[in-house]
Design an enzyme around this catalytic site. Structure first.
Site, PDB file in Angstrom:
ATOM      1  N   HIS A  59      -3.430  -9.324  -4.526  1.00  0.00           N
ATOM      2  CA  HIS A  59      -3.206 -10.169  -5.609  1.00  0.00           C
ATOM      3  C   HIS A  59      -3.864  -8.920  -6.726  1.00  0.00           C
ATOM      4  CE1 HIS A  59      -4.262 -14.123  -3.330  1.00  0.00           C
ATOM      5  NE2 HIS A  59      -3.562 -13.424  -2.974  1.00  0.00           N
ATOM      6  N   GLU A  61      -5.954  -9.593  -9.202  1.00  0.00           N
ATOM      7  CA  GLU A  61      -7.339  -9.749  -9.651  1.00  0.00           C
ATOM      8  C   GLU A  61      -7.891  -9.050  -8.498  1.00  0.00           C
ATOM      9  OE1 GLU A  61      -4.995 -13.501 -10.335  1.00  0.00           O
ATOM     10  OE2 GLU A  61      -5.120 -12.288  -8.657  1.00  0.00           O
ATOM     11  N   CYS A  89      -8.219 -16.998  -6.730  1.00  0.00           N
ATOM     12  CA  CYS A  89      -8.271 -17.786  -5.655  1.00  0.00           C
ATOM     13  C   CYS A  89      -9.736 -17.313  -4.879  1.00  0.00           C
ATOM     14  CB  CYS A  89      -7.420 -17.046  -4.493  1.00  0.00           C
ATOM     15  SG  CYS A  89      -7.537 -15.390  -4.005  1.00  0.00           S
ATOM     16  N   CYS A  92     -10.638 -13.389  -4.582  1.00  0.00           N
ATOM     17  CA  CYS A  92     -10.528 -12.733  -5.768  1.00  0.00           C
ATOM     18  C   CYS A  92     -11.655 -13.090  -6.715  1.00  0.00           C
ATOM     19  CB  CYS A  92      -9.306 -13.170  -6.438  1.00  0.00           C
ATOM     20  SG  CYS A  92      -7.669 -12.396  -5.792  1.00  0.00           S
TER      21      CYS A  92
END
Length: 162
Positions: A59, A61, A89, A92
């Site tokens: 991801h 992030e 999420c 993250c």
């Protein structure tokens, strides 16, 4: 979740996140993009989702948190802002908190995305769509940005709608 006003400057950075999300989608990845900005408005790092290779932890992030841990002094991390196309999420959000990054501004919420996935009868993520502050209670979080909702929903639909 209460709506927090997003400034025009915030919207400019969020629009860049949407562009990065589109790049991710065009590359076959999930449509998510993020930007790390210092307290003077300089972009320090930007990234897009890269989970199409099967590593679902890729991801943007999470990449920002890893990069910042190595490249940004702690005092500068807390003053920085992470802009992102969708709310972090839990993975993250935890990384963000552990690294000590500052404000988070997101365009769409995890709840919005989860609702759209349900509407499209698409598979839902294997982790709960928790608000960032449930995972990182001290995080300063602003979002969503209604001005970008339809554009992001169309990107998510291109990836997830059956």
């Amino acid at each position: 979740m209460a709506f927090v006003a997003i400034s025009e400057i915030d919207l400019d950075y969020l629009r860049r996140c949407v562009e990065l999300a589109r790049v991710a989608l065009d590359a076959g990845d999930a449509p998510f993009g993020s930007v790390l900005v210092d307290d003077e408005g300089r972009t320090l790092y930007e990234g897009r989702n890269r989970s199409g290779n099967g590593d679902l932890t890729q991801h943007p992030e999470f990449a920002i948190a890893r990069w910042a841990a190595v490249n940004v002094a702690p005092v500068s991390r807390i003053r920085a802002t992470v802009y992102t196309s969708c709310e972090h999420c839990p993975m993250c959000a935890a990384a963000h908190a552990w690294v000590g990054l500052g404000r988070i501004v997101y365009a769409t919420s995890a709840a919005q995305l989860n609702n759209w996935l349900a509407e499209w009868r698409a598979p839902t993520p294997p982790v709960a769509p928790l608000p960032i502050t449930t995972v990182a209670p001290k995080a300063v979080v602003d979002g969503p940005a209604p001005a970008l909702e339809e554009e992001l929903k169309s990107l998510y639909a291109a990836k997830y709608q059956r």
